[in-house]
Design an enzyme around this catalytic site. Structure first.
Site, PDB file in Angstrom:
ATOM      1  N   LYS A  78       2.525  10.347   7.734  1.00 28.85           N
ATOM      2  CA  LYS A  78       1.938  10.186   9.706  1.00 28.85           C
ATOM      3  C   LYS A  78       2.221  10.098  10.622  1.00 28.85           C
ATOM      4  O   LYS A  78       1.795  12.082  10.750  1.00 28.85           O
ATOM      5  CB  LYS A  78       1.351   8.674   9.170  1.00 28.85           C
ATOM      6  CG  LYS A  78       0.244   7.828   8.039  1.00 28.85           C
ATOM      7  CD  LYS A  78      -0.171   6.747   8.529  1.00 28.85           C
ATOM      8  CE  LYS A  78      -0.960   6.349   8.075  1.00 28.85           C
ATOM      9  NZ  LYS A  78      -0.804   4.955   6.194  1.00 28.85           N
TER      10      LYS A  78
ATOM     11  N   ASP B  78       9.058   2.451   1.701  1.00 26.39           N
ATOM     12  CA  ASP B  78       8.112   3.632   2.556  1.00 26.39           C
ATOM     13  C   ASP B  78       8.179   3.201   3.655  1.00 26.39           C
ATOM     14  O   ASP B  78       7.473   2.647   4.056  1.00 26.39           O
ATOM     15  CB  ASP B  78       6.981   3.442   1.250  1.00 26.39           C
ATOM     16  CG  ASP B  78       5.374   3.899   1.900  1.00 26.39           C
ATOM     17  OD1 ASP B  78       5.810   4.465   3.093  1.00 26.39           O
ATOM     18  OD2 ASP B  78       4.094   3.456   1.552  1.00 26.39           O
TER      19      ASP B  78
ATOM     20  N   PHE C  61       1.306  -1.056  -0.026  1.00 23.54           N
ATOM     21  CA  PHE C  61       0.175   0.225   0.449  1.00 23.54           C
ATOM     22  C   PHE C  61       0.767   0.823  -0.223  1.00 23.54           C
ATOM     23  O   PHE C  61       1.839   1.417   0.615  1.00 23.54           O
ATOM     24  CB  PHE C  61      -1.352  -0.557   1.208  1.00 23.54           C
ATOM     25  CG  PHE C  61      -2.162   1.304   1.218  1.00 23.54           C
ATOM     26  CD1 PHE C  61      -2.815   1.349   0.648  1.00 23.54           C
ATOM     27  CD2 PHE C  61      -1.786   2.609   1.636  1.00 23.54           C
ATOM     28  CE1 PHE C  61      -3.844   2.292   0.448  1.00 23.54           C
ATOM     29  CE2 PHE C  61      -2.314   3.527   1.786  1.00 23.54           C
ATOM     30  CZ  PHE C  61      -3.247   3.687   1.029  1.00 23.54           C
TER      31      PHE C  61
HETATM   32  C1  LIG Z   1      -1.201   6.059   4.998  1.00 23.75           C
HETATM   33  C2  LIG Z   1       0.239   5.246   3.956  1.00 23.75           C
HETATM   34  C3  LIG Z   1       0.278   5.632   3.481  1.00 23.75           C
HETATM   35  C4  LIG Z   1      -0.439   6.888   2.127  1.00 23.75           C
HETATM   36  O1  LIG Z   1      -0.491   7.928   2.719  1.00 23.75           O
HETATM   37  P1  LIG Z   1      -1.519   9.048   3.371  1.00 23.75           P
HETATM   38  O2  LIG Z   1      -0.844  10.263   3.705  1.00 23.75           O
HETATM   39  O3  LIG Z   1      -2.920   8.492   3.179  1.00 23.75           O
HETATM   40  O4  LIG Z   1      -1.577  10.226   1.318  1.00 23.75           O
HETATM   41  C5  LIG Z   1       1.201   5.144   2.060  1.00 23.75           C
HETATM   42  N1  LIG Z   1       2.018   4.216   2.315  1.00 23.75           N
HETATM   43  C6  LIG Z   1       2.043   3.566   3.573  1.00 23.75           C
HETATM   44  C7  LIG Z   1       3.029   2.489   4.108  1.00 23.75           C
HETATM   45  C8  LIG Z   1       0.975   3.727   4.547  1.00 23.75           C
HETATM   46  O5  LIG Z   1       0.717   3.314   5.742  1.00 23.75           O
END
Ligand SMILES: *Cc1c(COP(=O)(O)O)cnc(C)c1O
Length: 405
Positions: A246, A217, A129
């Site tokens: 986040k 990520d 994701f």
């Molecule tokens: C939450 C998340 C995203 C997306 O972040 P947004 O601020 O919602 O765009 C991307 N990668 C990972 C691993 C995430 O947990």
């Protein structure tokens, strides 16, 4: 008031919070809850932290926005702190995780372009994701999130997560066109999937050997979640790019893409930008978050309480007929069930005053703030075990007493 004016993209529970303090939230009827979700790994230093409150209110009274046409001192300060902590050398600020990943993907494109690769590919993982923009959605592997948005961008090669043999196979097929690997050190939305030890090291070596970028990520794993500043630090590797969002703002929107100087240099004035990205408020709050994590020893606390939570859950759920696996690192913990579960979050909230999350339909995901103590951990264990028991009896005998909704 009704929700009829909102686009129908979420299915919120019948719960609304009006106040938070530390690891606690209060709903509109005054009931208190223990927050083991932290806004999905966002409020790592807790709700309404006095230092964050001060930073926000002081900065709001001083200056919120000027644009990146001018130097922004808080942006430089936060970039410096992040480079010191990560070993990467330069930072670009965004407003969200998806945007930070877009920044990383654009760097990968430029990297391929500089190498003369006409149709560059980025390797990504099953169950990944990375966000919900069209680019990051294309890099992700969540069927529901992608449905109806085709065509996806064709610039990704997807392989099994945690599996170097799959990486080798894809390399033989597409190696010439691949420019980067984008991977979560631990998959969050994908069910708290922890790769085998040495996986990131092996990926690092493979990327170096092939002259690909290793892009991590760390949007969910970063800022202390796993007991280190960044999850890659458990494996002692040096990535080329990492993305954050986040917890960096503890609730104030911010994203960041960090890169080595060799990669960051691919950007030049005008080649990328953002109106809000790197504004004084978000960057000052980011600096304050880092201060708090340091001053309160939250990396250590995340490691210690995370180990207690993992051990407590493993102990209490050993041999449980519904539980397939309990895993995690630091305060990022998943309890995988043997079948999909419904209403468990509502049962935990209603019966145990505990906020939890379920991802991929059947993995309970626990992401409490890094400030929790032993008593909180024990309450989370008791709440999860109790809610699972309650859910089973509802499944078997139907709801007793008041209906769920
Ligand atoms: C939450 C998340 C995203 C997306 O972040 P947004 O601020 O919602 O765009 C991307 N990668 C990972 C691993 C995430 O947990």
């Amino acid at each position: 008031m009704t929700a009829a004016c909102l686009m129908n993209t979420y299915k919120p529970m019948a719960l609304s919070f009006v106040r938070g303090e530390g690891a606690r939230l209060w709903d509109d009827s005054g009931r208190q809850y223990l927050d083991a979700v932290a806004g999905v790994a966002v409020t790592n230093v807790g709700h309404s932290h006095p230092k964050i409150v001060t930073a926000i209110s002081e900065q709001a009274g001083m200056l919120l926005h000027t644009s990146n046409h001018y130097r922004i001192d808080w942006q430089q300060k936060l970039a410096h702190r992040l480079t010191q902590l990560s070993g990467l050398e330069q930072v670009f600020f965004n407003n969200s995780g998806a945007e930070a990943n877009e920044t990383a993907l654009k760097l990968a494109r430029l990297y391929g372009w500089a190498k003369g690769i006409e149709h560059p590919l980025v390797m990504v993982m099953d169950n990944a994701f990375h966000g919900r923009t069209l680019g990051t959605l294309s890099a992700s592997d969540n069927g529901a999130a992608r449905l109806g948005y085709q065509p996806m961008s064709g610039e990704f090669v997807k392989v099994a997560f945690g599996d170097m043999a799959a990486v080798e196979r894809a390399t033989r097929l597409y190696g010439e066109r691949i420019v980067a690997v984008l991977v979560e050190p631990i998959q969050g939305e994908g069910g708290v999937a922890v790769p085998p030890p040495g996986y990131l090291q092996a990926l690092r070596a493979h990327c170096t050997h092939n002259a690909w970028l290793l892009m991590l990520d760390e949007i969910q794993t970063g800022i202390g979640r796993t007991g280190r500043w960044f999850a890659f630090q458990h494996e002692g590797i040096a990535p080329d790019v990492i993305t954050l969002a986040k917890a960096l703002g503890n609730g104030i929107p911010i994203g960041a893409c960090l890169a080595t100087a060799a990669v960051a240099r691919l950007f030049t004035p005008g080649s990328h930008g953002s109106t809000f990205g790197g504004n004084p408020l978000a960057c000052r709050v980011g600096c304050t978050v880092l201060d708090i994590v340091e001053e309160q020893g939250l990396l250590h606390n995340a490691a210690v309480q995370g180990a207690r939570l993992l051990a407590g859950l493993r102990d209490a759920l050993a041999g449980h007929p519904e539980v397939a696996d309990v895993r995690g690192l630091g305060l990022m913990i998943g309890v995988e069930l043997k079948r999909p579960v419904r209403d468990l979050c509502l049962i935990a909230a209603r019966e145990y005053g505990l906020l939890i999350n379920v991802t991929r339909g059947q993995t309970i995901r626990l992401l409490p703030p890094l400030i929790i103590d032993e008593a909180d951990v024990d309450r989370i264990v008791a709440g999860v075990v109790g809610a699972l028991g309650e859910w089973r009896s509802v499944e078997e005998h139907g709801p007793s007493g008041t209906p769920m909704r």
